[in-house]
Each structure stands twice: as C-alpha cells, then as structure tokens.
Motif scaffolding. Structure first.
Motif, PDB file in Angstrom:
ATOM      1  N   GLN A 119      17.459  27.876 -26.210  1.00 48.29           N
ATOM      2  CA  GLN A 119      17.248  29.498 -25.978  1.00 48.29           C
ATOM      3  C   GLN A 119      15.880  29.509 -25.263  1.00 48.29           C
ATOM      4  OE1 GLN A 119      17.458  31.160 -29.976  1.00 48.29           O
ATOM      5  NE2 GLN A 119      19.450  31.500 -29.758  1.00 48.29           N
ATOM      6  N   VAL A 120      15.900  30.438 -24.004  1.00 51.09           N
ATOM      7  CA  VAL A 120      14.957  30.578 -23.245  1.00 51.09           C
ATOM      8  C   VAL A 120      14.733  32.193 -22.986  1.00 51.09           C
ATOM      9  CG1 VAL A 120      14.850  28.513 -22.439  1.00 51.09           C
ATOM     10  CG2 VAL A 120      16.115  30.000 -21.408  1.00 51.09           C
ATOM     11  N   ASP A 121      13.637  32.512 -22.523  1.00 56.01           N
ATOM     12  CA  ASP A 121      13.629  34.172 -22.202  1.00 56.01           C
ATOM     13  C   ASP A 121      14.103  34.347 -20.934  1.00 56.01           C
ATOM     14  OD1 ASP A 121      11.302  34.213 -19.928  1.00 56.01           O
ATOM     15  OD2 ASP A 121      10.995  32.532 -21.465  1.00 56.01           O
ATOM     16  N   PRO A 122      14.650  35.540 -20.508  1.00 54.80           N
ATOM     17  CA  PRO A 122      15.501  35.717 -19.488  1.00 54.80           C
ATOM     18  C   PRO A 122      14.904  35.458 -18.026  1.00 54.80           C
ATOM     19  CG  PRO A 122      15.497  37.548 -20.845  1.00 54.80           C
ATOM     20  CD  PRO A 122      14.728  36.675 -21.496  1.00 54.80           C
ATOM     21  N   GLU A 123      13.403  35.587 -18.091  1.00 53.87           N
ATOM     22  CA  GLU A 123      12.619  35.030 -16.751  1.00 53.87           C
ATOM     23  C   GLU A 123      12.836  33.482 -16.592  1.00 53.87           C
ATOM     24  OE1 GLU A 123      11.330  35.532 -13.444  1.00 53.87           O
ATOM     25  OE2 GLU A 123      11.562  37.165 -14.782  1.00 53.87           O
ATOM     26  N   SER A 124      12.655  32.738 -17.763  1.00 54.20           N
ATOM     27  CA  SER A 124      12.894  31.348 -17.557  1.00 54.20           C
ATOM     28  C   SER A 124      14.320  30.841 -17.195  1.00 54.20           C
ATOM     29  CB  SER A 124      12.728  30.626 -18.779  1.00 54.20           C
ATOM     30  OG  SER A 124      11.215  30.774 -19.162  1.00 54.20           O
ATOM     31  N   TYR A 125      15.265  31.543 -17.764  1.00 52.76           N
ATOM     32  CA  TYR A 125      16.635  31.467 -17.332  1.00 52.76           C
ATOM     33  C   TYR A 125      16.782  31.531 -15.730  1.00 52.76           C
ATOM     34  CZ  TYR A 125      21.746  31.325 -17.427  1.00 52.76           C
ATOM     35  OH  TYR A 125      23.000  31.085 -17.408  1.00 52.76           O
ATOM     36  N   LYS A 126      16.369  32.682 -15.545  1.00 54.44           N
ATOM     37  CA  LYS A 126      16.756  33.008 -13.758  1.00 54.44           C
ATOM     38  C   LYS A 126      16.042  31.969 -13.124  1.00 54.44           C
ATOM     39  CE  LYS A 126      16.640  38.096 -14.461  1.00 54.44           C
ATOM     40  NZ  LYS A 126      15.954  39.437 -14.646  1.00 54.44           N
ATOM     41  N   HIS A 127      14.880  31.515 -13.576  1.00 60.36           N
ATOM     42  CA  HIS A 127      14.147  30.406 -12.608  1.00 60.36           C
ATOM     43  C   HIS A 127      15.000  29.177 -12.798  1.00 60.36           C
ATOM     44  CE1 HIS A 127      10.902  27.892 -11.081  1.00 60.36           C
ATOM     45  NE2 HIS A 127      11.207  27.079 -12.259  1.00 60.36           N
ATOM     46  N   TYR A 128      15.578  28.877 -13.721  1.00 64.52           N
ATOM     47  CA  TYR A 128      16.312  27.637 -13.999  1.00 64.52           C
ATOM     48  C   TYR A 128      17.408  27.746 -13.095  1.00 64.52           C
ATOM     49  CZ  TYR A 128      19.917  24.609 -16.261  1.00 64.52           C
ATOM     50  OH  TYR A 128      20.647  23.512 -16.435  1.00 64.52           O
ATOM     51  N   ALA A 187      17.938  29.840 -10.403  1.00 63.44           N
ATOM     52  CA  ALA A 187      17.298  29.652  -9.026  1.00 63.44           C
ATOM     53  C   ALA A 187      17.038  27.907  -8.642  1.00 63.44           C
ATOM     54  CB  ALA A 187      16.029  30.317  -8.922  1.00 63.44           C
ATOM     55  N   VAL A 188      16.544  27.226  -9.368  1.00 61.93           N
ATOM     56  CA  VAL A 188      16.280  25.948  -9.073  1.00 61.93           C
ATOM     57  C   VAL A 188      17.574  25.323  -8.883  1.00 61.93           C
ATOM     58  CG1 VAL A 188      15.269  23.641 -10.112  1.00 61.93           C
ATOM     59  CG2 VAL A 188      13.983  25.821 -10.309  1.00 61.93           C
ATOM     60  N   LEU A 189      18.524  25.473  -9.859  1.00 60.37           N
ATOM     61  CA  LEU A 189      19.908  24.769  -9.539  1.00 60.37           C
ATOM     62  C   LEU A 189      20.557  25.174  -8.500  1.00 60.37           C
ATOM     63  CD1 LEU A 189      21.499  25.010 -13.187  1.00 60.37           C
ATOM     64  CD2 LEU A 189      20.537  22.949 -11.945  1.00 60.37           C
ATOM     65  N   ASP A 190      20.355  26.345  -7.745  1.00 62.06           N
ATOM     66  CA  ASP A 190      20.855  27.029  -6.461  1.00 62.06           C
ATOM     67  C   ASP A 190      20.299  26.529  -5.320  1.00 62.06           C
ATOM     68  OD1 ASP A 190      22.829  28.370  -8.049  1.00 62.06           O
ATOM     69  OD2 ASP A 190      21.778  30.284  -8.085  1.00 62.06           O
ATOM     70  N   GLN A 191      19.152  25.724  -5.448  1.00 60.25           N
ATOM     71  CA  GLN A 191      18.710  25.277  -4.406  1.00 60.25           C
ATOM     72  C   GLN A 191      19.192  24.080  -3.711  1.00 60.25           C
ATOM     73  OE1 GLN A 191      14.405  24.624  -4.906  1.00 60.25           O
ATOM     74  NE2 GLN A 191      14.007  27.101  -5.463  1.00 60.25           N
ATOM     75  N   PRO A 192      19.126  23.741  -2.604  1.00 59.06           N
ATOM     76  CA  PRO A 192      20.105  22.600  -1.893  1.00 59.06           C
ATOM     77  C   PRO A 192      19.237  21.397  -2.519  1.00 59.06           C
ATOM     78  CG  PRO A 192      19.095  23.749  -0.167  1.00 59.06           C
ATOM     79  CD  PRO A 192      18.873  24.606  -1.526  1.00 59.06           C
ATOM     80  N   PRO A 193      19.445  20.326  -2.516  1.00 60.14           N
ATOM     81  CA  PRO A 193      18.785  19.273  -3.115  1.00 60.14           C
ATOM     82  C   PRO A 193      17.998  18.571  -1.683  1.00 60.14           C
ATOM     83  CG  PRO A 193      21.009  18.508  -2.543  1.00 60.14           C
ATOM     84  CD  PRO A 193      20.813  19.934  -2.588  1.00 60.14           C
TER      85      PRO A 193
END
Length: 94
Positions: free
Chosen positions: A60-69, A71-77
């Motif tokens: 469980q994480v706060d909403p801001e951390s989840y959004k950051h997570y 966003a990182v996954l959505d970035q191309p490698p």
C-alpha cells in the motif's frame, strides 16, 4: 511464549486418493530424502502453502507514490544497460 512438547501437539489425519504412478514417484522421492511418505508429503504441502501465501503480497502506498510508479512504468526503456542489451546479436537471427 512457552513451546508445546511433542505430546501436547495434536495431529489430525488427512486422507488423499492418489494414482499409483504418483504414489510410486512420491515414495521414491521420500526414500531419496530419508523420509516417510507422510513426512515427505507434509513437508512438500507446507512449503507449497507458504509459497502460495507469500506470493500474495499487498503493498500500500499513498496516491502520489502510485502515480509516480505508473509514470515510471509508462516511460520507454532507455539507458546504457538497455542499449547494450538491444545491441547483442539475437541467437535466432544468427
């Protein structure tokens, strides 16, 4: 917390129906480990139960951390490691 002695620990029977070929395989494996069929099956079932429960991890994480997570996954490698991996000759293309 005091531990129970062997005479204080209760056990319960569990009955299983198993094909002959599976029973023979279990017996061979139990013998290879120096265990009885019951001890081998109990150890294997306990390990499988622990693995099944450990695989159900909840983070469980706060909403801001989840959004950051996300966003990182959505970035191309990218990066040196990725470039090196992509430049290695593929065995199926050789």
């Amino acid at each position: 917390m005091p531990t129970k002695s062997a005479s204080e620990i209760s056990t319960h029977p569990v009955n299983l129906r198993v094909r002959d070929d599976v029973r023979v395989l279990i017996d061979r494996a139990a013998k290879a480990h120096g265990k009885t069929r019951s001890d081998f099956m109990i150890d294997a079932a306990r390990r499988a139960a622990e693995d099944a429960l450990l695989d159900q991890t909840l983070v469980q994480v706060d909403p801001e951390s989840y959004k950051h997570y996300l966003a990182v996954l959505d970035q191309p490698p990218s990066g040196e490691g990725f470039e090196r991996l992509m430049s290695v000759p593929k065995p199926w293309q050789a």
